[in-house]
Design a protein around this motif. Structure first.
Motif, PDB file in Angstrom:
ATOM      1  N   PRO A  54      -0.192  -4.410  11.035  1.00 16.42           N
ATOM      2  CA  PRO A  54      -1.415  -4.689  10.223  1.00 16.42           C
ATOM      3  C   PRO A  54      -1.764  -5.491   9.824  1.00 16.42           C
ATOM      4  CG  PRO A  54      -0.832  -2.206  10.665  1.00 16.42           C
ATOM      5  CD  PRO A  54       0.664  -3.165  11.241  1.00 16.42           C
ATOM      6  N   LEU A  55      -0.328  -6.038   9.271  1.00 21.76           N
ATOM      7  CA  LEU A  55      -0.508  -7.776   8.902  1.00 21.76           C
ATOM      8  C   LEU A  55      -1.106  -8.583  10.059  1.00 21.76           C
ATOM      9  CD1 LEU A  55       1.892  -6.562   5.704  1.00 21.76           C
ATOM     10  CD2 LEU A  55      -0.503  -7.193   5.657  1.00 21.76           C
ATOM     11  N   VAL A  56      -0.515  -8.620  10.780  1.00 24.57           N
ATOM     12  CA  VAL A  56      -0.353  -9.465  11.767  1.00 24.57           C
ATOM     13  C   VAL A  56      -2.255  -9.616  12.039  1.00 24.57           C
ATOM     14  CG1 VAL A  56       0.633 -10.422  14.329  1.00 24.57           C
ATOM     15  CG2 VAL A  56       2.300  -8.870  12.260  1.00 24.57           C
ATOM     16  N   VAL A  57      -2.558  -8.759  12.284  1.00 29.30           N
ATOM     17  CA  VAL A  57      -3.893  -8.167  12.548  1.00 29.30           C
ATOM     18  C   VAL A  57      -5.142  -9.119  11.954  1.00 29.30           C
ATOM     19  CG1 VAL A  57      -5.993  -6.708  13.004  1.00 29.30           C
ATOM     20  CG2 VAL A  57      -3.203  -6.326  14.321  1.00 29.30           C
ATOM     21  N   GLY A  58      -4.498  -8.792  10.484  1.00 25.74           N
ATOM     22  CA  GLY A  58      -4.954  -9.550   9.188  1.00 25.74           C
ATOM     23  C   GLY A  58      -5.209 -10.449   9.002  1.00 25.74           C
ATOM     24  N   LEU A  59      -3.946 -10.936   9.304  1.00 28.37           N
ATOM     25  CA  LEU A  59      -3.829 -12.676   9.470  1.00 28.37           C
ATOM     26  C   LEU A  59      -4.239 -13.312  10.497  1.00 28.37           C
ATOM     27  CD1 LEU A  59      -2.165 -15.386   8.044  1.00 28.37           C
ATOM     28  CD2 LEU A  59      -0.555 -14.825  10.227  1.00 28.37           C
ATOM     29  N   PHE A  60      -4.486 -12.719  11.619  1.00 25.47           N
ATOM     30  CA  PHE A  60      -5.550 -13.441  12.702  1.00 25.47           C
ATOM     31  C   PHE A  60      -6.869 -13.337  12.591  1.00 25.47           C
ATOM     32  CE2 PHE A  60      -8.198 -13.134  16.438  1.00 25.47           C
ATOM     33  CZ  PHE A  60      -7.354 -13.716  17.253  1.00 25.47           C
TER      34      PHE A  60
ATOM     35  N   LYS B  19     -10.262  -9.203   0.989  1.00 25.18           N
ATOM     36  CA  LYS B  19     -10.576  -7.528   1.648  1.00 25.18           C
ATOM     37  C   LYS B  19      -9.856  -7.275   3.433  1.00 25.18           C
ATOM     38  CE  LYS B  19     -14.119  -4.398   3.047  1.00 25.18           C
ATOM     39  NZ  LYS B  19     -15.636  -4.366   3.168  1.00 25.18           N
ATOM     40  N   ILE B  20     -10.143  -7.605   3.966  1.00 27.03           N
ATOM     41  CA  ILE B  20      -8.994  -7.921   5.001  1.00 27.03           C
ATOM     42  C   ILE B  20      -8.047  -7.419   4.586  1.00 27.03           C
ATOM     43  CG2 ILE B  20      -8.708  -8.971   7.242  1.00 27.03           C
ATOM     44  CD1 ILE B  20     -11.711  -9.821   7.232  1.00 27.03           C
ATOM     45  N   LEU B  21      -7.032  -8.317   3.932  1.00 18.92           N
ATOM     46  CA  LEU B  21      -5.376  -8.364   3.730  1.00 18.92           C
ATOM     47  C   LEU B  21      -5.699  -6.671   3.143  1.00 18.92           C
ATOM     48  CD1 LEU B  21      -4.397 -11.710   3.008  1.00 18.92           C
ATOM     49  CD2 LEU B  21      -4.273 -10.133   5.097  1.00 18.92           C
ATOM     50  N   GLN B  22      -6.398  -6.617   2.485  1.00 21.82           N
ATOM     51  CA  GLN B  22      -5.919  -5.224   1.625  1.00 21.82           C
ATOM     52  C   GLN B  22      -6.563  -3.973   2.614  1.00 21.82           C
ATOM     53  OE1 GLN B  22      -9.824  -5.958  -1.151  1.00 21.82           O
ATOM     54  NE2 GLN B  22      -7.677  -5.139  -3.054  1.00 21.82           N
ATOM     55  N   ILE B  23      -6.955  -4.325   3.656  1.00 16.70           N
ATOM     56  CA  ILE B  23      -7.337  -3.247   4.661  1.00 16.70           C
ATOM     57  C   ILE B  23      -6.354  -3.265   5.320  1.00 16.70           C
ATOM     58  CG2 ILE B  23      -8.324  -2.808   6.620  1.00 16.70           C
ATOM     59  CD1 ILE B  23     -10.697  -3.998   5.948  1.00 16.70           C
ATOM     60  N   ALA B  24      -5.626  -4.442   5.946  1.00 18.69           N
ATOM     61  CA  ALA B  24      -4.278  -4.320   6.267  1.00 18.69           C
ATOM     62  C   ALA B  24      -3.535  -3.473   5.769  1.00 18.69           C
ATOM     63  CB  ALA B  24      -4.253  -6.030   6.382  1.00 18.69           C
ATOM     64  N   CYS B  25      -3.259  -3.757   4.787  1.00 12.11           N
ATOM     65  CA  CYS B  25      -1.839  -3.110   3.981  1.00 12.11           C
ATOM     66  C   CYS B  25      -2.116  -1.779   3.740  1.00 12.11           C
ATOM     67  CB  CYS B  25      -1.710  -3.308   2.132  1.00 12.11           C
ATOM     68  SG  CYS B  25      -1.581  -5.131   2.237  1.00 12.11           S
ATOM     69  N   ILE B  26      -3.657  -1.156   3.605  1.00 12.47           N
ATOM     70  CA  ILE B  26      -3.650  -0.005   3.482  1.00 12.47           C
ATOM     71  C   ILE B  26      -3.534   1.255   5.241  1.00 12.47           C
ATOM     72  CG2 ILE B  26      -5.481   1.711   2.900  1.00 12.47           C
ATOM     73  CD1 ILE B  26      -6.211   0.265   0.917  1.00 12.47           C
TER      74      ILE B  26
ATOM     75  N   PHE C 296       8.102  -1.908   2.843  1.00 13.73           N
ATOM     76  CA  PHE C 296       8.177  -1.184   2.646  1.00 13.73           C
ATOM     77  C   PHE C 296       7.253  -1.660   1.334  1.00 13.73           C
ATOM     78  CE2 PHE C 296       6.951   1.916  -0.119  1.00 13.73           C
ATOM     79  CZ  PHE C 296       5.853   3.005   0.197  1.00 13.73           C
ATOM     80  N   PHE C 297       8.490  -1.832   0.083  1.00 13.05           N
ATOM     81  CA  PHE C 297       7.582  -2.289  -1.463  1.00 13.05           C
ATOM     82  C   PHE C 297       7.350  -3.811  -1.293  1.00 13.05           C
ATOM     83  CE2 PHE C 297       9.985   1.506  -2.418  1.00 13.05           C
ATOM     84  CZ  PHE C 297       9.088   2.228  -3.424  1.00 13.05           C
ATOM     85  N   ALA C 298       7.401  -4.652  -0.430  1.00 12.26           N
ATOM     86  CA  ALA C 298       7.049  -5.467  -0.319  1.00 12.26           C
ATOM     87  C   ALA C 298       5.506  -5.754   0.547  1.00 12.26           C
ATOM     88  CB  ALA C 298       7.648  -6.690   1.178  1.00 12.26           C
ATOM     89  N   VAL C 299       5.195  -5.273   0.581  1.00 11.51           N
ATOM     90  CA  VAL C 299       3.753  -4.383   0.858  1.00 11.51           C
ATOM     91  C   VAL C 299       2.523  -4.079  -0.071  1.00 11.51           C
ATOM     92  CG1 VAL C 299       2.006  -3.407   3.247  1.00 11.51           C
ATOM     93  CG2 VAL C 299       4.148  -4.418   3.919  1.00 11.51           C
ATOM     94  N   VAL C 300       3.882  -2.779  -0.361  1.00 13.22           N
ATOM     95  CA  VAL C 300       3.662  -2.669  -2.074  1.00 13.22           C
ATOM     96  C   VAL C 300       2.777  -4.161  -3.030  1.00 13.22           C
ATOM     97  CG1 VAL C 300       3.873  -1.147  -3.261  1.00 13.22           C
ATOM     98  CG2 VAL C 300       3.643  -0.343  -2.001  1.00 13.22           C
ATOM     99  N   GLY C 301       3.997  -4.929  -2.696  1.00  9.97           N
ATOM    100  CA  GLY C 301       3.561  -6.077  -3.614  1.00  9.97           C
ATOM    101  C   GLY C 301       2.441  -6.675  -3.618  1.00  9.97           C
ATOM    102  N   ILE C 302       2.343  -6.699  -2.430  1.00 10.29           N
ATOM    103  CA  ILE C 302       1.428  -7.861  -1.355  1.00 10.29           C
ATOM    104  C   ILE C 302      -0.218  -6.917  -1.681  1.00 10.29           C
ATOM    105  CG2 ILE C 302      -0.225  -8.133   0.860  1.00 10.29           C
ATOM    106  CD1 ILE C 302       2.654  -8.431   1.573  1.00 10.29           C
ATOM    107  N   LEU C 303      -0.168  -5.963  -1.360  1.00 12.88           N
ATOM    108  CA  LEU C 303      -1.446  -5.302  -1.864  1.00 12.88           C
ATOM    109  C   LEU C 303      -1.854  -5.252  -3.602  1.00 12.88           C
ATOM    110  CD1 LEU C 303      -4.031  -3.515  -1.579  1.00 12.88           C
ATOM    111  CD2 LEU C 303      -1.975  -1.344  -1.071  1.00 12.88           C
ATOM    112  N   SER C 304      -0.720  -4.860  -4.284  1.00 13.54           N
ATOM    113  CA  SER C 304      -0.638  -5.121  -5.926  1.00 13.54           C
ATOM    114  C   SER C 304      -1.556  -6.720  -6.409  1.00 13.54           C
ATOM    115  CB  SER C 304       0.545  -4.484  -6.006  1.00 13.54           C
ATOM    116  OG  SER C 304       0.376  -3.584  -6.241  1.00 13.54           O
ATOM    117  N   ASN C 305      -0.381  -7.542  -5.855  1.00 14.46           N
ATOM    118  CA  ASN C 305      -1.268  -8.611  -5.952  1.00 14.46           C
ATOM    119  C   ASN C 305      -2.843  -8.917  -5.579  1.00 14.46           C
ATOM    120  OD1 ASN C 305       0.670  -9.142  -7.740  1.00 14.46           O
ATOM    121  ND2 ASN C 305       2.131 -10.416  -5.662  1.00 14.46           N
TER     122      ASN C 305
END
Length: 326
Positions: free
Chosen positions: A89-95, A273-280, A305-314
């Motif tokens: 999902p993060l790859v999709v968001g990056l695209f 917002k798109i990156l937040q959606i990707a994390c969710i 897993f916690f890296a993705v949590v960190g991305i969303l938190s930031n």
């Protein structure tokens, strides 16, 4: 205990050192490149190196035509599936958010190769969880596209190779030995949970679990490494309140992101917002698969897993700081 301590330290460093949007994008690019390397090796494993059929992972009496399940560098096809649930999902968001054509090409290539390898894992739980995660992505990003996505998903099933169709339908086959084996584990682990969930659990770690589980398992079960369910495993190891804390923290983090969607405009805020959606979406698929597998069994997946949590938190913090500045 040391494992979770190490993860906490890594998580703390991550959320404090990687703060800007540019830093977070670079992290996502790095994860995308890692997924590309994992997928390339997975393709080599399937078509060049070869993978033997593991009878402990596949009931060949039902999935007779399924070849060896690809696991790439992760050692287990289900673990590889969990990796993809968090990263793709993060790859999709990056695209969607990156302006450079080279990065978009990297994301597109990674997504295509990874989807192929995801199918080659033969992981039914990962397939279904990934579909669910992407449905969540579309529901949050472009809700009007959701019916089209669901229809296309249903239609595409009938054009899949027969091996994949048989593998999917085996979920509903009561004679599938792997499903029966897990059912026995769930029943025994549920009894164990009833004895320990209110007293803080048996203690952290697979070794302790295995020792105590010996008193609960039936004769048909051999060595059982875990309960094949994240929530059940956490309740057994650390008590029911550990499950409540995890789900409460994740719900708070996700709801904070969703509550900011209405105020996010186009441009840079739209990209956040798109990156937040990707994390969710990553969490949606991951937590769904966690009902049928202990998704924290491997250290690398816990860190991811916690890296993705960190991305969303930031990302949430960036929005909060923007609101204060205004």
């Amino acid at each position: 205990g040391l494992l979770y301590g190490a993860v906490f330290v890594i998580f703390s460093v991550f959320i404090n050192q990687i703060r800007s949007g540019e830093d977070l994008l670079n992290v996502v690019i790095a994860l995308t490149f890692a997924a590309l390397m994992v997928s390339i090796y997975g393709i080599l494993q399937k078509h060049v190196i070869g993978v033997s059929v593991n009878l402990s992972q596949t009931d060949i009496s039902i999935s007779q035509e399924l070849s060896g399940r690809v696991y790439s560098t992760l050692g287990n096809p289900n673990i590889l599936g969990e990796f993809y649930l968090l990263v793709l999902p993060l790859v999709v968001g990056l695209f969607l958010v990156h302006d450079k054509k080279a990065v978009k090409a990297l994301a597109a290539m990674t997504l295509l190769l990874s989807l192929y390898v995801l199918l080659a894992t033969g992981s039914r739980s990962a397939w279904g969880s990934f579909a669910f995660g992407m449905a969540v992505f579309i529901a949050l990003y472009k809700p009007r596209w959701l019916p089209i996505f669901l229809m296309m998903g249903l239609i595409s099933f009938f054009f899949m190779p027969q091996t994949i169709q048989v593998r999917v339908m085996s979920i509903f086959n009561k004679n599938d030995s792997s499903l029966g084996y897990r059912r026995m584990i769930y029943e025994a682990a549920s009894l164990m949970k009833g004895d320990y969930q209110w007293v803080g659990g048996v203690g952290l770690g697979g070794d302790i679990f295995q020792k105590v589980f010996e008193s609960y398992k039936v004769e048909e079960l051999t060595t059982v490494a875990h309960s094949h369910n994240l929530y059940l495993q956490l309740a057994i190891e650390a008590g029911i309140f550990s499950v409540i804390f995890l789900l409460s923290y994740m719900a708070k983090t996700v709801l904070k992101a969703i509550s900011s969607f209405a105020q996010l405009k186009s441009g840079e805020e739209g990209k956040i917002k798109i990156l937040q959606i990707a994390c969710i979406s990553s969490f949606a698929g991951f937590f769904l698969m966690s009902f049928v597998d202990y998704t924290w069994f491997y250290f690398r997946i816990i860190v991811l897993f916690f890296a993705v949590v960190g991305i969303l938190s930031n990302l949430n913090d960036i929005i909060a700081q923007t609101d204060k500045a205004e």
